[in-house]
Design an enzyme around this catalytic site. Structure first.
Site, PDB file in Angstrom:
ATOM      1  N   ASP A 189       0.849  -1.195   0.000  1.00 61.60           N
ATOM      2  CA  ASP A 189       0.000   0.000   0.000  1.00 61.60           C
ATOM      3  C   ASP A 189       0.881   1.240   0.000  1.00 61.60           C
ATOM      4  OD1 ASP A 189      -2.740  -0.273  -0.014  1.00 61.60           O
ATOM      5  OD2 ASP A 189      -3.017   0.380   2.041  1.00 61.60           O
ATOM      6  N   TYR A 213       2.093   4.823   1.496  1.00 66.53           N
ATOM      7  CA  TYR A 213       1.986   5.483   2.802  1.00 66.53           C
ATOM      8  C   TYR A 213       0.751   6.380   2.799  1.00 66.53           C
ATOM      9  CZ  TYR A 213       6.908   4.075   3.346  1.00 66.53           C
ATOM     10  OH  TYR A 213       8.078   3.369   3.431  1.00 66.53           O
ATOM     11  N   PHE A 225       7.909   1.824  -0.615  1.00 69.72           N
ATOM     12  CA  PHE A 225       8.872   2.029   0.476  1.00 69.72           C
ATOM     13  C   PHE A 225       9.526   3.412   0.472  1.00 69.72           C
ATOM     14  CE2 PHE A 225       8.752  -2.628   0.022  1.00 69.72           C
ATOM     15  CZ  PHE A 225       8.472  -2.999   1.327  1.00 69.72           C
ATOM     16  N   HIS A 233       9.266  -9.372   6.135  1.00 71.50           N
ATOM     17  CA  HIS A 233       9.115  -7.945   5.836  1.00 71.50           C
ATOM     18  C   HIS A 233      10.077  -7.118   6.691  1.00 71.50           C
ATOM     19  CE1 HIS A 233       7.018  -4.067   5.313  1.00 71.50           C
ATOM     20  NE2 HIS A 233       6.517  -4.611   4.220  1.00 71.50           N
TER      21      HIS A 233
END
Length: 221
Positions: free
Chosen positions: A65, A67, A78, A187
Site C-alpha cells: 500500500d 503510505y 517504500f 518484511h
C-alpha cells in the site's frame, strides 16, 4: 481507455486499460480523490512506471500500500519524499544495506535514484485514502499489478524479484523462476524484522551478484 503513463509501459499495458475492471477502478479512484484526501498525488499514481520504463527494469520490489500520511507517498514502494522522516520499514532497509554493502545510511528516503537505475518499486495497490491503510485494496489495483508482475516475468529475462513479507511472497506464483532470480524474506517492518530473518538476508549483495553474473550493471543502493 487513455491512461497517462510512460510510452513503453503503455504499449504493454493498453490491453489492461481497455478491460472493464480498469474502467470501474478508474471511476472509483476519481470518486475517492474528489471526495477525500488521497495519496499519492494524482499525477504520481504511475510514478513507478514513469521513472522506470519497461525496457530498463532489472529489479522488482513489491510493496502493498502507499503510505497514507500527508507528504510521504510519491508513487514508489517504500520510498518517501525528500525531507520526510524515514518510516520504520525504510529505516530497516537502509540498516541492512549498510550491514550488507558497507554503505552509509542516506540522508533522504527518496528512492527515485533506485528507480532510475531500473528498480521497479511497485505497490500492489497504487492509491490510498488519507489515514486509512488498505482503503483502496480489492478495488481492482491488485488485478492490474498482478498483470504487471506476470508481464515482466513473461516478457523479460534475468530480473531479480525481491519479495519481502507474506503478501509479497504470495505473488511468487506469477514469476517464472527458471528465468528470474527470486529472493524472499520476512518484511522489513519492525514487527517482522525484529523476530529475525530480515537482518542478514543479504538481498542487496545477492541481487547485485546475480545481475553481474548476467552481465547486467549492478544497482548502486
Amino acid at each position: 481507455m487513455e491512461v497517462q503513463i510512460e510510452q513503453s509501459w503503455k504499449a504493454h499495458l493498453q490491453q489492461e486499460f481497455d478491460k472493464p475492471y480498469f474502467a470501474k477502478l478508474t471511476e472509483f479512484v476519481h470518486a475517492e480523490y474528489s471526495q477525500f484526501a488521497c495519496y499519492p498525488p494524482g499525477k504520481l499514481i504511475f510514478n513507478a512506471f514513469n521513472l522506470c520504463p519497461f525496457d530498463q527494469v532489472k529489479v522488482v520490489i513489491i510493496g502493498q500500500d502507499p503510505y497514507h500520511e500527508q507528504g510521504q507517498a510519491h508513487g514508489l514502494s517504500f520510498s518517501v519524499n525528500d525531507g520526510v522522516p524515514f518510516p520504520p520499514s525504510l529505516q530497516n532497509i537502509f540498516k541492512e544495506i549498510q550491514a550488507d554493502m558497507g554503505m552509509p545510511i542516506p540522508t533522504t528516503g527518496n528512492l527515485t535514484r533506485w528507480a532510475k537505475q531500473g528498480v521497479m518499486l511497485l505497490n500492489a495497490t497504487l492509491t490510498v485514502r488519507a489515514h486509512a491503510a488498505g482503503s483502496h485494496q480489492r478495488r481492482g489495483w491488485e488485478t492490474f499489478t498482478d498483470a504487471v508482475i506476470k508481464l515482466l516475468s513473461d516478457h523479460k529475462e534475468h530480473l531479480v524479484f525481491l519479495l519481502w513479507g507474506g503478501y509479497a511472497r504470495s505473488k511468487s506464483y506469477l514469476i517464472d523462476k527458471r528465468k528470474h532470480c527470486v529472493l524472499e524474506s520476512v518484511h522489513p517492518s519492525p514487527l517482522s524484522a525484529n523476530r529475525g530473518g530480515w537482518f542478514g538476508n543479504h538481498h542487496f549483495s545477492r541481487c547485485n551478484e546475480y545481475l553481474i553474473q548476467q552481465g547486467i550493471e549492478p544497482v548502486k543502493w
